[in-house]
Enzyme design. Structure first.
Site, PDB file in Angstrom:
ATOM      1  N   ASP A 129       0.784  -1.237   0.000  1.00 34.62           N
ATOM      2  CA  ASP A 129       0.000   0.000   0.000  1.00 34.62           C
ATOM      3  C   ASP A 129       0.809   1.276   0.000  1.00 34.62           C
ATOM      4  O   ASP A 129       1.844   1.351   0.661  1.00 34.62           O
ATOM      5  CB  ASP A 129      -0.840   0.069   1.275  1.00 34.62           C
ATOM      6  CG  ASP A 129      -1.961  -0.910   1.223  1.00 34.62           C
ATOM      7  OD1 ASP A 129      -2.880  -0.699   0.425  1.00 34.62           O
ATOM      8  OD2 ASP A 129      -1.870  -1.891   1.969  1.00 34.62           O
ATOM      9  N   HIS A 180       3.927   3.646  -8.527  1.00 32.45           N
ATOM     10  CA  HIS A 180       3.951   2.208  -8.825  1.00 32.45           C
ATOM     11  C   HIS A 180       5.333   1.789  -9.326  1.00 32.45           C
ATOM     12  O   HIS A 180       5.822   0.714  -9.010  1.00 32.45           O
ATOM     13  CB  HIS A 180       2.878   1.861  -9.858  1.00 32.45           C
ATOM     14  CG  HIS A 180       1.477   2.050  -9.348  1.00 32.45           C
ATOM     15  ND1 HIS A 180       1.065   1.554  -8.131  1.00 32.45           N
ATOM     16  CD2 HIS A 180       0.396   2.681  -9.874  1.00 32.45           C
ATOM     17  CE1 HIS A 180      -0.209   1.861  -7.934  1.00 32.45           C
ATOM     18  NE2 HIS A 180      -0.635   2.562  -8.980  1.00 32.45           N
ATOM     19  N   LEU A 237      14.078 -19.068  -2.168  1.00 33.64           N
ATOM     20  CA  LEU A 237      12.923 -18.223  -1.826  1.00 33.64           C
ATOM     21  C   LEU A 237      11.839 -18.393  -2.886  1.00 33.64           C
ATOM     22  O   LEU A 237      12.079 -18.134  -4.066  1.00 33.64           O
ATOM     23  CB  LEU A 237      13.350 -16.745  -1.760  1.00 33.64           C
ATOM     24  CG  LEU A 237      12.217 -15.716  -1.670  1.00 33.64           C
ATOM     25  CD1 LEU A 237      11.458 -15.832  -0.343  1.00 33.64           C
ATOM     26  CD2 LEU A 237      12.774 -14.289  -1.819  1.00 33.64           C
TER      27      LEU A 237
HETATM   28  C1  FPP Z   1      -1.357  -0.353  -3.721  1.00 30.35           C
HETATM   29  O1  FPP Z   1      -1.057   1.041  -3.566  1.00 30.35           O
HETATM   30  C2  FPP Z   1      -0.530  -0.941  -4.778  1.00 30.35           C
HETATM   31  C3  FPP Z   1      -1.016  -1.607  -5.864  1.00 30.35           C
HETATM   32  C4  FPP Z   1      -2.441  -1.795  -6.122  1.00 30.35           C
HETATM   33  C5  FPP Z   1      -0.123  -2.136  -6.904  1.00 30.35           C
HETATM   34  C6  FPP Z   1       1.138  -2.781  -6.433  1.00 30.35           C
HETATM   35  C7  FPP Z   1       2.057  -2.943  -7.590  1.00 30.35           C
HETATM   36  C8  FPP Z   1       3.398  -2.743  -7.594  1.00 30.35           C
HETATM   37  C9  FPP Z   1       4.157  -2.439  -6.366  1.00 30.35           C
HETATM   38  C10 FPP Z   1       4.206  -2.796  -8.851  1.00 30.35           C
HETATM   39  C11 FPP Z   1       4.172  -4.060  -9.647  1.00 30.35           C
HETATM   40  C12 FPP Z   1       4.287  -5.310  -8.868  1.00 30.35           C
HETATM   41  C13 FPP Z   1       5.323  -6.196  -8.942  1.00 30.35           C
HETATM   42  C14 FPP Z   1       5.274  -7.476  -8.189  1.00 30.35           C
HETATM   43  C15 FPP Z   1       6.502  -5.910  -9.728  1.00 30.35           C
HETATM   44  P1  FPP Z   1      -2.105   2.111  -4.024  1.00 30.35           P
HETATM   45  O2  FPP Z   1      -1.965   2.336  -5.475  1.00 30.35           O
HETATM   46  O3  FPP Z   1      -3.461   1.667  -3.585  1.00 30.35           O
HETATM   47  O4  FPP Z   1      -1.640   3.390  -3.258  1.00 30.35           O
HETATM   48  P2  FPP Z   1      -2.569   4.363  -2.424  1.00 30.35           P
HETATM   49  O5  FPP Z   1      -3.244   3.495  -1.392  1.00 30.35           O
HETATM   50  O6  FPP Z   1      -1.610   5.329  -1.812  1.00 30.35           O
HETATM   51  O7  FPP Z   1      -3.522   5.013  -3.368  1.00 30.35           O
END
Ligand code: FPP
Length: 222
Positions: free
Chosen positions: A2, A19, A113
């Site tokens: 998050d 991201h 892992l």
């Molecule tokens: C949540 O933060 C995050 C996601 C929905 C996406 C996670 C994806 C990545 C970290 C990149 C790709 C993944 C890999 C495994 C390489 P949010 O967007 O909800 O942030 P916020 O809560 O601050 O709006």
């Protein structure tokens, strides 16, 4: 993972940048696991509900996933990381599925892992998919209704080959489960830290594991 969006917003940058940095933090997190001897890591990369986000954001996330797999598969192979995935993978864009299957094949023999990517994943969806299989097996006589218990049921989950998680880490101070591994987290210990995901480091992984090691797990006993 998050806080990618909030991390970017605080800096006046687009969410996509958050991201992008979040994907780099995944590498840090895996390194932390390798340093500590953690054997299984499940990353909630894209939930079923994430399809509700704007089209450009979904495209950014799918693109990042492909790019991450393309750029890091060789490195993961070298470090003994085995890539696996859970979720309704067959509903993902074809090129994403191909990249994922390539990474799974390339790292198949690694044992240090196991990194499980939850993509297009829903905990409730997983339980529904398992129930459908159970019903089919009962109907075809492969399973007697009376045999069904938690031990048998877990064999129908996407995660049947792996142990339940010992520790669930949530960033950005969130305290929700958010449809993640609903069956499997029955006795999982929670650890929430205030940092946004892009700031997560291998040192945070160490702190989380240290905190976990101080917990007393009683599994409902005394
Ligand atoms: C949540 O933060 C995050 C996601 C929905 C996406 C996670 C994806 C990545 C970290 C990149 C790709 C993944 C890999 C495994 C390489 P949010 O967007 O909800 O942030 P916020 O809560 O601050 O709006």
């Amino acid at each position: 993972m998050d806080g990618n969006g909030r991390w970017a917003k605080e800096r006046g940058w687009p969410r996509s940048r958050g991201h992008f940095e979040g994907a780099k933090a995944v590498r840090e997190c895996m390194q932390g696991c390798l340093d500590l001897g953690v054997e299984f890591l499940t990353l909630y990369a894209f939930s079923k509900d994430n399809w509700q986000r704007p089209k450009e954001e979904v495209e950014t996330l799918m693109g990042l996933l492909k790019r991450f797999l393309k750029e890091y598969t060789r490195e993961m192979k070298q470090h003994g990381v085995r890539v696996q995935a859970i979720g309704r993978l067959w509903e993902l864009p074809k090129d994403c599925q191909e990249q994922l299957q390539g990474a799974i094949r390339t790292t198949a023999h690694n044992t240090r892992l196991t990194t499980i990517l939850a993509i297009n994943y829903s905990g409730r969806g997983e339980i529904i998919d398992a129930i459908k299989q159970v019903l089919a097996d009962v109907e075809d006589g492969r399973l007697q209704k009376e045999q069904l218990d938690p031990e048998i049921f877990q064999r129908y989950l996407y995660t049947s080959r792996w142990p339940d998680p010992d520790l669930l880490i949530r960033t950005s101070g969130e305290m929700r489960v958010s449809d993640f591994l609903l069956w499997q987290v029955s006795y999982t210990e929670f650890f929430s830290l205030q940092k946004y995901w892009p700031d997560f480091t291998r040192e945070d992984m160490r702190l989380a594991v240290e905190a976990y090691m101080k917990r007393q797990r009683r599994y409902g006993g005394v």
